[in-house]
Write an enzyme that holds these catalytic residues in place. Structure first.
Site, PDB file in Angstrom:
ATOM      1  N   LYS B   9       0.901  -1.285   0.093  1.00 59.01           N
ATOM      2  CA  LYS B   9       0.172  -0.199   0.020  1.00 59.01           C
ATOM      3  C   LYS B   9       0.995   1.394   0.225  1.00 59.01           C
ATOM      4  O   LYS B   9       1.623   1.244   0.734  1.00 59.01           O
ATOM      5  CB  LYS B   9      -1.004  -0.016   1.254  1.00 59.01           C
ATOM      6  CG  LYS B   9      -1.836   1.227   1.120  1.00 59.01           C
ATOM      7  CD  LYS B   9      -3.078   1.197   2.069  1.00 59.01           C
ATOM      8  CE  LYS B   9      -3.706   2.487   1.849  1.00 59.01           C
ATOM      9  NZ  LYS B   9      -4.597   2.694   2.964  1.00 59.01           N
ATOM     10  N   GLN B  10       0.448   1.960  -0.732  1.00 55.76           N
ATOM     11  CA  GLN B  10       0.908   3.724  -1.103  1.00 55.76           C
ATOM     12  C   GLN B  10       0.112   4.327  -0.416  1.00 55.76           C
ATOM     13  O   GLN B  10      -0.713   4.952  -1.324  1.00 55.76           O
ATOM     14  CB  GLN B  10       1.471   3.781  -2.490  1.00 55.76           C
ATOM     15  CG  GLN B  10       1.963   5.127  -2.611  1.00 55.76           C
ATOM     16  CD  GLN B  10       3.605   5.294  -2.927  1.00 55.76           C
ATOM     17  OE1 GLN B  10       3.970   4.308  -3.677  1.00 55.76           O
ATOM     18  NE2 GLN B  10       4.271   6.172  -2.613  1.00 55.76           N
ATOM     19  N   GLY B  11       0.107   4.717   0.744  1.00 56.53           N
ATOM     20  CA  GLY B  11      -0.894   5.752   1.571  1.00 56.53           C
ATOM     21  C   GLY B  11      -0.413   7.041   1.515  1.00 56.53           C
ATOM     22  O   GLY B  11       0.665   7.477   0.892  1.00 56.53           O
ATOM     23  N   ALA B  12      -1.385   7.902   2.141  1.00 59.70           N
ATOM     24  CA  ALA B  12      -1.095   9.317   2.158  1.00 59.70           C
ATOM     25  C   ALA B  12       0.270   9.607   3.064  1.00 59.70           C
ATOM     26  O   ALA B  12       0.923  10.674   2.857  1.00 59.70           O
ATOM     27  CB  ALA B  12      -2.081  10.077   2.666  1.00 59.70           C
ATOM     28  N   GLU B  13       0.294   8.892   4.174  1.00 56.33           N
ATOM     29  CA  GLU B  13       1.109   9.044   5.069  1.00 56.33           C
ATOM     30  C   GLU B  13       2.431   8.088   5.109  1.00 56.33           C
ATOM     31  O   GLU B  13       3.481   8.565   5.540  1.00 56.33           O
ATOM     32  CB  GLU B  13       0.651   8.956   6.407  1.00 56.33           C
ATOM     33  CG  GLU B  13      -0.340  10.148   6.905  1.00 56.33           C
ATOM     34  CD  GLU B  13       0.384  11.378   7.304  1.00 56.33           C
ATOM     35  OE1 GLU B  13       1.474  11.407   7.958  1.00 56.33           O
ATOM     36  OE2 GLU B  13      -0.239  12.492   6.742  1.00 56.33           O
ATOM     37  N   ALA B  14       2.235   6.937   4.427  1.00 56.37           N
ATOM     38  CA  ALA B  14       3.139   6.068   4.713  1.00 56.37           C
ATOM     39  C   ALA B  14       3.282   4.832   3.399  1.00 56.37           C
ATOM     40  O   ALA B  14       2.199   4.846   2.963  1.00 56.37           O
ATOM     41  CB  ALA B  14       3.085   5.067   6.065  1.00 56.37           C
ATOM     42  N   VAL B  16       3.430   0.897   2.935  1.00 56.27           N
ATOM     43  CA  VAL B  16       3.239  -0.301   3.614  1.00 56.27           C
ATOM     44  C   VAL B  16       3.922  -1.715   3.089  1.00 56.27           C
ATOM     45  O   VAL B  16       3.370  -1.862   1.813  1.00 56.27           O
ATOM     46  CB  VAL B  16       1.948  -0.792   4.065  1.00 56.27           C
ATOM     47  CG1 VAL B  16       1.497  -1.887   5.104  1.00 56.27           C
ATOM     48  CG2 VAL B  16       1.295   0.600   4.717  1.00 56.27           C
ATOM     49  N   LYS B  29       6.079  -0.699   8.175  1.00 55.35           N
ATOM     50  CA  LYS B  29       5.288   0.413   7.517  1.00 55.35           C
ATOM     51  C   LYS B  29       6.325   1.522   7.757  1.00 55.35           C
ATOM     52  O   LYS B  29       7.182   1.925   8.573  1.00 55.35           O
ATOM     53  CB  LYS B  29       4.243   1.040   8.636  1.00 55.35           C
ATOM     54  CG  LYS B  29       3.468   1.957   8.213  1.00 55.35           C
ATOM     55  CD  LYS B  29       2.004   2.105   8.879  1.00 55.35           C
ATOM     56  CE  LYS B  29       1.246   3.276   8.747  1.00 55.35           C
ATOM     57  NZ  LYS B  29       0.002   3.263   9.329  1.00 55.35           N
ATOM     58  N   ASP B 130      -8.714   6.645  13.658  1.00 54.91           N
ATOM     59  CA  ASP B 130      -9.037   6.334  12.179  1.00 54.91           C
ATOM     60  C   ASP B 130      -9.830   4.924  12.245  1.00 54.91           C
ATOM     61  O   ASP B 130      -9.562   3.862  11.443  1.00 54.91           O
ATOM     62  CB  ASP B 130      -7.849   6.204  11.477  1.00 54.91           C
ATOM     63  CG  ASP B 130      -8.037   6.239  10.007  1.00 54.91           C
ATOM     64  OD1 ASP B 130      -9.484   6.389   9.458  1.00 54.91           O
ATOM     65  OD2 ASP B 130      -7.084   5.809   9.048  1.00 54.91           O
TER      66      ASP B 130
HETATM   67  N1  LIG Z   1      -0.448  -5.483  11.036  1.00 58.61           N
HETATM   68  C1  LIG Z   1      -1.076  -5.680   9.856  1.00 58.61           C
HETATM   69  N2  LIG Z   1      -1.579  -7.091   9.710  1.00 58.61           N
HETATM   70  C2  LIG Z   1      -2.169  -7.379   8.469  1.00 58.61           C
HETATM   71  N3  LIG Z   1      -2.576  -6.570   7.453  1.00 58.61           N
HETATM   72  C3  LIG Z   1      -1.985  -5.109   7.721  1.00 58.61           C
HETATM   73  C4  LIG Z   1      -1.329  -4.746   8.917  1.00 58.61           C
HETATM   74  N4  LIG Z   1      -1.032  -3.431   8.947  1.00 58.61           N
HETATM   75  C5  LIG Z   1      -1.395  -2.979   7.560  1.00 58.61           C
HETATM   76  N5  LIG Z   1      -2.081  -3.977   7.026  1.00 58.61           N
HETATM   77  C6  LIG Z   1      -2.720  -3.994   5.582  1.00 58.61           C
HETATM   78  O1  LIG Z   1      -2.045  -2.489   5.133  1.00 58.61           O
HETATM   79  C7  LIG Z   1      -3.103  -1.819   4.771  1.00 58.61           C
HETATM   80  C8  LIG Z   1      -2.546  -0.413   5.050  1.00 58.61           C
HETATM   81  O2  LIG Z   1      -1.984  -0.217   6.313  1.00 58.61           O
HETATM   82  P1  LIG Z   1      -2.295   1.004   6.856  1.00 58.61           P
HETATM   83  O3  LIG Z   1      -3.933   1.156   7.230  1.00 58.61           O
HETATM   84  O4  LIG Z   1      -1.547   0.879   8.422  1.00 58.61           O
HETATM   85  O5  LIG Z   1      -1.647   1.863   6.377  1.00 58.61           O
HETATM   86  P2  LIG Z   1      -1.821   3.580   6.078  1.00 58.61           P
HETATM   87  O6  LIG Z   1      -1.160   4.114   4.915  1.00 58.61           O
HETATM   88  O7  LIG Z   1      -1.762   4.260   7.392  1.00 58.61           O
HETATM   89  O8  LIG Z   1      -3.459   3.727   5.528  1.00 58.61           O
HETATM   90  P3  LIG Z   1      -4.436   4.836   5.389  1.00 58.61           P
HETATM   91  O9  LIG Z   1      -3.921   5.586   4.576  1.00 58.61           O
HETATM   92  O10 LIG Z   1      -5.944   4.237   5.305  1.00 58.61           O
HETATM   93  O11 LIG Z   1      -4.547   5.290   6.907  1.00 58.61           O
HETATM   94  C9  LIG Z   1      -4.383  -2.429   5.706  1.00 58.61           C
HETATM   95  O12 LIG Z   1      -5.506  -1.826   5.212  1.00 58.61           O
HETATM   96  C10 LIG Z   1      -4.203  -3.773   5.642  1.00 58.61           C
HETATM   97  O13 LIG Z   1      -4.645  -4.389   4.555  1.00 58.61           O
END
Ligand SMILES: Nc1ncnc2c1ncn2[C@@H]1O[C@H](COP(=O)(O)OP(=O)(O)OP(=O)(O)O)[C@@H](O)[C@H]1O
Lengths: 193, 219
Positions: B9-14, B16, B29, B130
């Site tokens: 995942k390429q989120g807004a803050e981080a 993953v 993360k 959140d």
């Molecule tokens: N500890 C974990 N165990 C299993 N899956 C996880 C875990 N942490 C994250 N994920 C997966 O990765 C995705 C993104 O993680 P996370 O929500 O922490 O990132 P984020 O960038 O902060 O997201 P957002 O932008 O939605 O706030 C989650 O929706 C989930 O599918």
């Protein structure tokens, strides 16, 4: 047992094109030694530099993973020239501890003269020397009436009560996570700001 | 032989990643550096945020609520290595698979579980920040729920903060699932029953809803 590869965190992130801070690869292997009449002789040998390892009190170790997390931390500190203790060996012991007090940490997690079980941790930038070191450890331990276990089954030597006390692990959290995970979580809280 | 990390995942803050850390299935993360901030300030703020996120996971576990265990935190790189929670489905996906009519028991059960879990963290003054159905992992067989993504979490004893936490979840549910008004009511009943001061939190939730509605009418 096969040495763990310190899959050094940062190497795995090649896709980020981060500059590697590792000057070289690191390897680590560990042995659980039990049935010692005393660990004093073993400690002397290590202190004299003849056996390049660090000796942990086995009572405070619940799994290899716990040790690997500590070694990982210690190697990172070494690479960044941020060791807070005098050597990588003592830094590993210090990294296990939830406390920032160095002497208290070494006392809690280091092997003591009267320890009957210890964990010997070897780290190196190559795994070439491990076989030789394993042999010298085995013969030393044998001479002291003990043995080096093949399976690293820490449940036999774990002092659960002390471990939970030192890491402040509660029964409540153990309902939703494992001991090993509660331990690494507690270890990770140490240097937060 | 070095371990590999798959970007999930390429989120807004981080960013993953999913991979292995000394054999353990792990989520990594990595919080971004903010280009527009003065570097020294950025370093300080993101260290604090990363610390807060890790600390909240620990706090959550200590309150008896499932959350990823922390394996390693690297403040310099803004990294958190945490347990990959694999024992369930992201709640959003789980809800999508349920038919509201034929699965109404399952739906009610999961809402009760969610309400109970949020009450537990709020009783420990942990605000998730959140609460969405993407940030919950549900194991139906054991009817337990794990919370993830503590990136916006903080500690507060204020009923207002707890009310807002619930409001965020209500909005998220309303936007993704039909029949949510009834379901959210089940969730709130369970929250009220489990929580130490559920009534004052829910009173705050009502206030927050009113404000939200006014804002919608104006906006
Ligand atoms: N500890 C974990 N165990 C299993 N899956 C996880 C875990 N942490 C994250 N994920 C997966 O990765 C995705 C993104 O993680 P996370 O929500 O922490 O990132 P984020 O960038 O902060 O997201 P957002 O932008 O939605 O706030 C989650 O929706 C989930 O599918």
């Amino acid at each position: 047992m096969s040495p763990f590869y310190l899959s050094h965190t940062y190497k795995g992130l090649g896709l980020l094109k981060m500059k590697l801070e590792t000057k070289s690869d690191h390897f680590c292997t560990l042995f659980l030694c039990t049935g010692l009449t005393s660990a004093a002789e073993l400690r002397r040998t290590v202190l004299s530099g003849k056996l390049p390892c660090c000796l942990l009190d086995a009572g405070m170790i619940c799994s290899s993973f716990q040790v690997m997390v500590a070694v990982n931390k210690a190697v990172i500190s070494l690479e960044r020239k941020k060791l807070v203790t005098k050597s990588l060996q003592t830094e590993i012991i210090y990294s296990l501890s939830p406390s920032t007090n160095i002497s208290e940490s070494l006392r809690l997690f280091g092997a003591k003269d009267d320890s009957n079980s210890v964990v010997a941790v070897f780290t190196s930038d190559s795994s070439d020397s491990f076989l030789e070191q394993e042999e010298s450890l085995k013969s030393l331990v044998k001479g002291l009436g003990g043995e080096v276990l093949q399976d690293n089954d820490f449940s036999k030597t774990l002092d659960l009560k002390s471990l939970k006390k030192v890491y402040q692990i509660t029964d409540k959290e153990l309902q939703v996570t494992t001991l090993e995970k509660a331990v690494t979580t507690a270890m990770s809280m140490k240097h937060l700001v | 032989m070095a371990s590999t990390w798959e970007l999930i995942k390429q989120g807004a803050e981080a960013k993953v990643y999913r991979g292995k850390f000394y054999g353990a299935p792990t989520i990594l993360k990595e919080r971004f550096q903010k280009k527009y901030r003065v570097p020294s300030l950025d370093k300080k703020l993101s260290s604090r945020r990363t610390s807060q996120e890790a600390r909240s996971m620990s706090r959550c576990l200590k309150l008896g609520v499932r959350a990823p265990a922390v394996y390693h935190v690297d403040l310099e790189k803004r990294h958190i290595y945490m347990e990959d929670v694999t024992s369930g489905l992201i709640l959003k996906e789980y809800l999508n698979c349920l038919d509201p009519v034929s699965h109404s028991d399952s739906l009610e059960n999961v809402m009760k579980t969610v309400g109970g879990v949020i009450a537990m963290i709020h009783d420990g003054d942990l605000i998730h920040g959140d609460l969405t159905t993407s940030n919950m992992i549900y194991n139906e067989a054991e009817s337990n729920l794990a919370l993830i993504d503590f990136g916006l979490s903080f500690v507060s004893s204020l009923a207002e903060d707890k009310g807002v936490d619930l409001y965020v979840l209500e909005r998220a549910l309303l936007s993704t699932h039909p029949d949510t008004e009834r379901l959210f009511k089940i969730l709130l009943d369970s929250y009220r029953a489990a929580s130490k001061n559920g009534d004052s939190v829910i009173a705050k939730l009502d206030e927050v809803r009113m404000r939200g509605r006014k804002r919608l009418m104006v906006g």
